[in-house]
Structures are given as C-alpha cells and as structure tokens.
Design an enzyme around this catalytic site. Structure first.
Site, PDB file in Angstrom:
ATOM      1  CE  LYS A 186     -15.398   9.713  31.528  1.00 55.50           C
ATOM      2  NZ  LYS A 186     -15.136  11.087  31.095  1.00 55.50           N
ATOM      3  CB  SER A 209     -10.854  16.366  26.796  1.00 59.13           C
ATOM      4  OG  SER A 209      -9.567  15.980  26.343  1.00 59.13           O
ATOM      5  CB  ALA A 269      -5.255   8.591  22.396  1.00 56.58           C
ATOM      6  N   GLY A 291      -5.270  15.567  25.142  1.00 61.96           N
ATOM      7  CA  GLY A 291      -5.740  16.822  25.734  1.00 61.96           C
ATOM      8  C   GLY A 291      -5.205  17.051  27.134  1.00 61.96           C
ATOM      9  CG  ASP A 312      -7.253  -1.718  29.436  1.00 62.30           C
ATOM     10  OD1 ASP A 312      -7.494  -0.615  29.956  1.00 62.30           O
ATOM     11  OD2 ASP A 312      -8.045  -2.676  29.497  1.00 62.30           O
TER      12      ASP A 312
END
EC number: 2.1.1.186
Length: 369
Positions: A307, A190, A223, A226, A262
């Site tokens: 997304k 990524s 995490a 990348g 978060d």
C-alpha cells in the site's frame, strides 16, 4: 513533429493519478541506459509522453528496457503524433504507417479516463474501415506473427498517436488492461488482483506446474476470501489467516483452514509453496514480512501488495524492493523479484518473488519436490 519516419517518443499508459510515478521511473531508467529524454505529463490523464530528442533514441530505449520490470507503466508504444482533420482521419494514419514497420495487428486505444471512454463511439466507428485499409495496403499483415503491433491512440478526435510495440516486450492487452470478470461465486472483487497477478507474473504455460492442484498456500489477511478463492479454484490447500470471518462457501470446500490471527504475527508450522498477502499497512512493514518469509524458507513463491503513501510513491516502492533483495542476498538466496501496479490495484503495487536457488540451510527447510 514531422514524419521521417523518426519515432522520437514513447507513449506510456498508467493508472490515472500516477503519471508522475511513471515519469520518474522512465526518467531514472533512461538515465541508467545513457539515453537522454524527458517526460511530459498532465495530471490524471493516464498517459505520459517520454520524448527522446536524438533520432532513434526512443526505439533504442525501448529495446534496452525489459517491459516486465516496469512498475507503473501498463503499456507502451514508440511512435509519433498526428493532427488529423475530422473529415478524414484514416488517410493520415495510413501515411504514417507507410513510413513505419509492417505490423501483425492493430489496436485502437484511448486513455483509461472518462475523457478516453467518451471516444469509444469514434474508435468503434473507425475500427473496421481503418483495419480494412491497413490490410488492403498490407501495412498490417496478420500472418507476420513476429511483426510488431500497431497502436493507434486517440487523445481526441483530432490528435492521434501512431506507434508500435513488440509482443515479447510489452503488455499482451490493449492499454495494458486485461479483460477479466469477477467470478460469480468469489467472495469479493479483490479476487481479480490475484488472478491478474498470475497472468502478469507467471507464463500461462507454467500455470499447471507452478499453480498445481494439491499445492499448499497461506493467505495472510484473507477474509472474506477473494484471494483464497483463486487458490481453492486451482485445487490448492489454503491456510487463511485473518481475525475476520471467511466466506462459508470456501470453508465448505474442505480445502481451507481458517486461523484467527494477525497475519503479521503468523508463522506456518510447515513450509508452503505459496504465500499471498493483501493486508493494508505501511509498505516498509510489508516488505520486512515478505523478506522474513522468504529468507526463513517458509515459502517458495509469494505475491504481496504494498500500500503506497501519498508522496514519493516510486521511491517508496524502490526502497521496499531493495530491502527484500538485500535480505535475499544476505541469506545467499537467488530469486526473481518483480513489481507492477496492476489494473486491479488502486493505491498500491503488487510484488512477486520466486526463489530459484537457496543455500543449504534454506533448501533443508523448503517443502521437498
């Protein structure tokens, strides 16, 4: 289609499966510019034809639109189609080029599909003799650096599109695909998303000032690291926010602070120059978080992935961008907003925002120069 040479079509490259999004985008933009046209698509072909019935309108549309603002179009060219015989493909291309503008270079292209890749042997075989013929006839002149680029796109061995694009208003790579390699020590593939985003959104001569050593950044959903790796590689100090583990190699650099939290709930203690985010969630929630970071003065520049849903993807992206723009307007913040489905993206698009000027309240909260 006859050669006049009237260039009545735009050939648009896109990600396979996103032909309808590229078509919807171009249809809407052409209507905004008052130019009639219609899209011709086939699913999963990675290309869209956009036809303008009136002579010269395809070229006018290309000049009126800013390629950098196109979301789902990777690359484009204006030109026309040829049917060529297998025994002599070069002569019809030369004839077409004789009726078009002089070019500075030639790119042989195919669709970004398995069928397109199957044509690689043919394009490699034709590349050298075609380039020699175009140089000999002076239809391609490398010394004319301000001239357009010639695109020779192979749909098949007998069906070819010959078109042109201008360097200042098109992608700098054939088919809009940058040739980037995954660094050996990067924690995940990524990492290429952020590198490609920088190439697309930030002029290369501004990297040293806008991606400078010592800058501070927050990576939300970091995490295994990348995207953090890219910023560490630029000698930035990164706060990596994720409940998952970070790569030990990154933590050993001393440039990364890992906060297990978060990403959507995280608030920085101090403003930073950069916020980046690649969290999988609903695009409306991501755009709301992006607006919050910008209007509260928590960052100066941001890169975030949205997304996409399965349907109405173009409309969803537009709504997200409008939400961010409305929030900036309400806060009296002037900024540039860009969005692109990068080659490294899949079911997503990448959004970039850079604050240019803010009201006194926001300026007071920003990191000083």
């Amino acid at each position: 289609m006859t050669l006049g040479f009237v260039m009545q079509e735009l050939l648009l490259h896109c990600r396979p499966g996103f032909e309808s999004e590229a078509a919807a985008e171009m249809q809407e933009l052409s209507a905004q510019k008052g130019i009639a046209g219609y899209a011709v698509t086939r699913d999963s072909t990675a290309v869209v034809r956009f036809v303008c019935p009136e002579d010269g309108d395809a070229g006018r549309l290309m000049r009126k639109l800013d390629f950098r603002q196109l979301i789902f179009v990777r690359q484009w060219a204006v030109g026309t189609w040829l049917d060529v015989p297998a025994e002599d493909r070069i002569s019809p291309i030369i004839t077409a080029c004789s009726k078009g503008p002089i070019a500075s270079s030639m790119w042989l292209e195919t669709a970004d599909t398995n069928d397109g890749k199957a044509l690689a042997a043919l394009t490699k075989k034709l590349g050298r003799p075609l380039e020699t013929a175009l140089t000999k006839t002076r239809f391609v002149r490398p010394t004319k650096t301000d001239a357009p680029r010639l695109h020779v796109f192979f749909e098949s061995g007998q069906r070819i599109f010959v078109g042109w694009s201008w360097a200042g208003n098109a992608a700098p790579w054939p088919m809009g695909i940058p040739r980037l390699k995954v660094p050996r020590d990067a924690p995940s593939r990524s990492t290429l998303k952020l590198e490609e985003a920088w190439h697309h959104f930030i002029p290369r001569d501004e990297w040293d000032s806008r991606l400078a050593p010592g800058m501070t950044a927050v990576d939300l959903g970091a995490a295994p690291g990348g995207w953090t790796w890219q910023m560490v590689n630029r000698h930035m100090k990164v706060t990596a926010v994720d409940n998952g583990p970070m790569a030990k190699s990154l933590m050993d650099t001393g440039q990364v602070e890992h906060i297990e939290a978060d990403g959507y709930m995280f608030k920085p203690k101090k403003p930073v120059q950069w916020m980046v985010c690649d969290i999988v969630d609903k695009p409306a929630r991501s755009s709301a978080m992006l607006a919050r970071w910008l209007t509260r003065g928590w960052c100066r520049e941001a890169i975030m992935n949205f997304k996409l849903p399965m349907k109405q993807r173009y409309r969803e992206v537009i709504q997200c961008l409008e939400h961010v723009q409305d929030a900036l307007d309400e806060a009296n913040i002037r900024a540039t907003i860009s969005c692109k489905q990068l080659y490294s993206d899949r079911e997503e698009v990448t959004c970039h925002v850079r604050i240019l000027h803010a009201g006194s309240y926001q300026i007071a909260k920003q990191v000083p120069e």
